[in-house]
Motif scaffolding. Structure first.
Motif, PDB file in Angstrom:
ATOM      1  N   PRO A 153       0.830  -1.211   0.000  1.00  0.00           N
ATOM      2  CA  PRO A 153       0.000   0.000   0.000  1.00  0.00           C
ATOM      3  C   PRO A 153       0.870   1.270   0.000  1.00  0.00           C
ATOM      4  O   PRO A 153       1.975   1.273   0.527  1.00  0.00           O
ATOM      5  N   PHE A 154       0.324   2.304  -0.607  1.00  0.00           N
ATOM      6  CA  PHE A 154       1.024   3.588  -0.619  1.00  0.00           C
ATOM      7  C   PHE A 154       0.934   4.240   0.757  1.00  0.00           C
ATOM      8  O   PHE A 154      -0.134   4.276   1.367  1.00  0.00           O
ATOM      9  N   MET A 155       2.078   4.729   1.241  1.00  0.00           N
ATOM     10  CA  MET A 155       2.120   5.458   2.511  1.00  0.00           C
ATOM     11  C   MET A 155       2.799   6.805   2.272  1.00  0.00           C
ATOM     12  O   MET A 155       3.933   6.850   1.780  1.00  0.00           O
ATOM     13  N   LEU A 156       2.084   7.861   2.582  1.00  0.00           N
ATOM     14  CA  LEU A 156       2.632   9.196   2.361  1.00  0.00           C
ATOM     15  C   LEU A 156       3.809   9.440   3.298  1.00  0.00           C
ATOM     16  O   LEU A 156       3.667   9.409   4.519  1.00  0.00           O
ATOM     17  N   ARG A 157       4.977   9.681   2.704  1.00  0.00           N
ATOM     18  CA  ARG A 157       6.194   9.967   3.467  1.00  0.00           C
ATOM     19  C   ARG A 157       6.755  11.304   2.975  1.00  0.00           C
ATOM     20  O   ARG A 157       7.420  11.351   1.946  1.00  0.00           O
ATOM     21  N   PRO A 158       6.499  12.377   3.678  1.00  0.00           N
ATOM     22  CA  PRO A 158       6.986  13.688   3.228  1.00  0.00           C
ATOM     23  C   PRO A 158       8.501  13.766   3.319  1.00  0.00           C
ATOM     24  O   PRO A 158       9.127  13.059   4.112  1.00  0.00           O
ATOM     25  N   PRO A 159       9.113  14.627   2.507  1.00  0.00           N
ATOM     26  CA  PRO A 159      10.562  14.816   2.574  1.00  0.00           C
ATOM     27  C   PRO A 159      10.943  15.565   3.846  1.00  0.00           C
ATOM     28  O   PRO A 159      10.074  16.129   4.532  1.00  0.00           O
ATOM     29  N   PRO A 160      12.240  15.608   4.189  1.00  0.00           N
ATOM     30  CA  PRO A 160      12.666  16.357   5.382  1.00  0.00           C
ATOM     31  C   PRO A 160      12.210  17.816   5.361  1.00  0.00           C
ATOM     32  O   PRO A 160      11.862  18.372   6.387  1.00  0.00           O
ATOM     33  N   SER A 161      12.230  18.431   4.160  1.00  0.00           N
ATOM     34  CA  SER A 161      11.753  19.810   4.023  1.00  0.00           C
ATOM     35  C   SER A 161      10.932  19.912   2.754  1.00  0.00           C
ATOM     36  O   SER A 161      11.490  19.909   1.648  1.00  0.00           O
ATOM     37  N   LEU A 162       9.611  19.958   2.900  1.00  0.00           N
ATOM     38  CA  LEU A 162       8.733  20.047   1.734  1.00  0.00           C
ATOM     39  C   LEU A 162       8.974  21.347   0.967  1.00  0.00           C
ATOM     40  O   LEU A 162       8.988  21.360  -0.264  1.00  0.00           O
ATOM     41  N   ALA A 163       9.183  22.447   1.686  1.00  0.00           N
ATOM     42  CA  ALA A 163       9.408  23.744   1.028  1.00  0.00           C
ATOM     43  C   ALA A 163      10.662  23.703   0.171  1.00  0.00           C
ATOM     44  O   ALA A 163      10.682  24.220  -0.960  1.00  0.00           O
ATOM     45  N   ASP A 164      11.740  23.090   0.688  1.00  0.00           N
ATOM     46  CA  ASP A 164      12.983  22.993  -0.079  1.00  0.00           C
ATOM     47  C   ASP A 164      12.780  22.155  -1.337  1.00  0.00           C
ATOM     48  O   ASP A 164      13.307  22.491  -2.407  1.00  0.00           O
ATOM     49  N   GLU A 165      12.035  21.056  -1.210  1.00  0.00           N
ATOM     50  CA  GLU A 165      11.831  20.184  -2.365  1.00  0.00           C
ATOM     51  C   GLU A 165      11.016  20.896  -3.444  1.00  0.00           C
ATOM     52  O   GLU A 165      11.349  20.810  -4.632  1.00  0.00           O
ATOM     53  N   LEU A 265       5.673   9.343  -5.010  1.00  0.00           N
ATOM     54  CA  LEU A 265       5.329   7.945  -5.242  1.00  0.00           C
ATOM     55  C   LEU A 265       6.496   7.019  -4.906  1.00  0.00           C
ATOM     56  O   LEU A 265       6.296   5.944  -4.331  1.00  0.00           O
ATOM     57  N   ALA A 266       7.706   7.427  -5.266  1.00  0.00           N
ATOM     58  CA  ALA A 266       8.866   6.596  -4.961  1.00  0.00           C
ATOM     59  C   ALA A 266       9.037   6.407  -3.457  1.00  0.00           C
ATOM     60  O   ALA A 266       9.301   5.294  -2.984  1.00  0.00           O
ATOM     61  N   ARG A 267       8.857   7.478  -2.682  1.00  0.00           N
ATOM     62  CA  ARG A 267       8.943   7.353  -1.232  1.00  0.00           C
ATOM     63  C   ARG A 267       7.758   6.547  -0.685  1.00  0.00           C
ATOM     64  O   ARG A 267       7.907   5.718   0.209  1.00  0.00           O
ATOM     65  N   SER A 272      12.455   4.587  -2.772  1.00  0.00           N
ATOM     66  CA  SER A 272      13.557   5.499  -2.486  1.00  0.00           C
ATOM     67  C   SER A 272      13.426   5.943  -1.040  1.00  0.00           C
ATOM     68  O   SER A 272      12.327   5.891  -0.475  1.00  0.00           O
ATOM     69  N   PRO A 273      14.549   6.394  -0.439  1.00  0.00           N
ATOM     70  CA  PRO A 273      14.494   6.833   0.972  1.00  0.00           C
ATOM     71  C   PRO A 273      13.554   8.007   1.145  1.00  0.00           C
ATOM     72  O   PRO A 273      13.440   8.851   0.282  1.00  0.00           O
TER      73      PRO A 273
END
Length: 273
Positions: A153-165, A265-267, A272-273
């Motif tokens: 299943p897909f699990m939402l994993r935000p990056p360390p800094s969404l604004a930076d991404e 999607l990769a996260r 991907s990490p």
């Protein structure tokens, strides 16, 4: 929603320089403009000039991607694309910049900024990008799962800094690439090979396909994997948006959104990490 009509460079709006025997026409135009305090006028586009510029820029970007430290490579690649676009288009007058769809609400023009014009252009770009994303992203998500065989299943994993991404995808990746491929290359080749094919309200021609193919080749040169050639297909959407809306604002926003969706999607599927 009707797109703005692209503005052609007003080459006949200014007095022409008096020809000097033995001097190239382009040189006369440049000297006349410089002498009057105006920006120089661009040379007339040709297929050879546009493809040579694309080849040199692609080679430079490829070299930078391998030579630069990994943590700086993306930023330097973006700067290389933007430097090429600045030399090829942005150093000229606002008519030339508008004809290449590079105004961005006046942000890249040598004219005073208008907050109202900037806001209107931004809303226009976001609206078009959102419309295309609403149609394409569900299909892309399904295709992504099938291609990578994602069974969990897909699990939402935000990056360390969404604004930076978001900032990185908008300013470091999408802006330089769209400025060069859709702003300079597609526009220049459209002048050489006039578009005649109507596709969902956009008039397209060989430039649409050529710029998308070079975009894909550049991606596979920087990371040598055949799957990288698949960016040819989203590039067709970026090029369609450029033609349909008259500028690079909408393809810029949609390009960044595509990259952000791929990263999410990769996260989310643990690829991907």
């Amino acid at each position: 929603m009707q797109p703005p009509t692209p503005i052609e460079p007003s080459r006949d709006a200014r007095p022409r320089a008096v020809d000097t025997p033995g001097a190239p026409a382009d040189a006369n135009a440049v000297h006349a403009s410089l002498g009057s305090g105006e920006r120089p006028r661009p040379p007339e586009p040709t297929a050879a000039r546009a493809l040579l510029a694309a080849g040199i820029t692609t080679a430079a970007v490829t070299a930078v991607s391998y030579a630069a430290p990994k943590s700086y490579a993306g930023t330097l690649v973006g700067l290389t694309f933007f430097a090429a676009t600045s030399w090829l288009v942005l150093r000229y007058d606002e008519s030339t910049i508008r004809a290449h769809g590079l105004s961005l609400g006046g942000l890249l023009e040598p004219v005073p900024l208008s907050a109202r014009r900037l806001a209107r252009a931004a809303l226009h770009a976001v609206a078009w990008a959102t419309l295309v994303a609403a149609i394409v992203f569900p299909l892309f998500w399904l295709g992504y799962r099938l291609y990578w065989g994602a069974s969990s299943p897909f699990m939402l994993r935000p990056p360390p800094s969404l604004a930076d991404e978001i900032a990185a995808q908008l300013l470091v990746v999408a802006l330089p690439e769209e400025a060069f491929f859709r702003g300079y290359l597609q526009s220049a080749l459209d002048r050489v090979f006039p578009p005649r094919l109507r596709v969902a309200g956009a008039t397209l021609g060989p430039a649409w396909l050529i710029s998308s193919a070079i975009f894909a080749i550049g991606h596979v040169l920087t990371i040598q994997h055949p799957a990288r050639l698949a960016v040819f297909f989203p590039a067709l959407l970026f090029g369609w948006l450029r033609a349909r809306t008259g500028g690079i604002g909408a393809p810029l926003v949609f390009h960044a959104a595509c990259n952000l969706l791929s990263l999410t999607l990769a996260r989310g599927y643990g690829l991907s990490p």
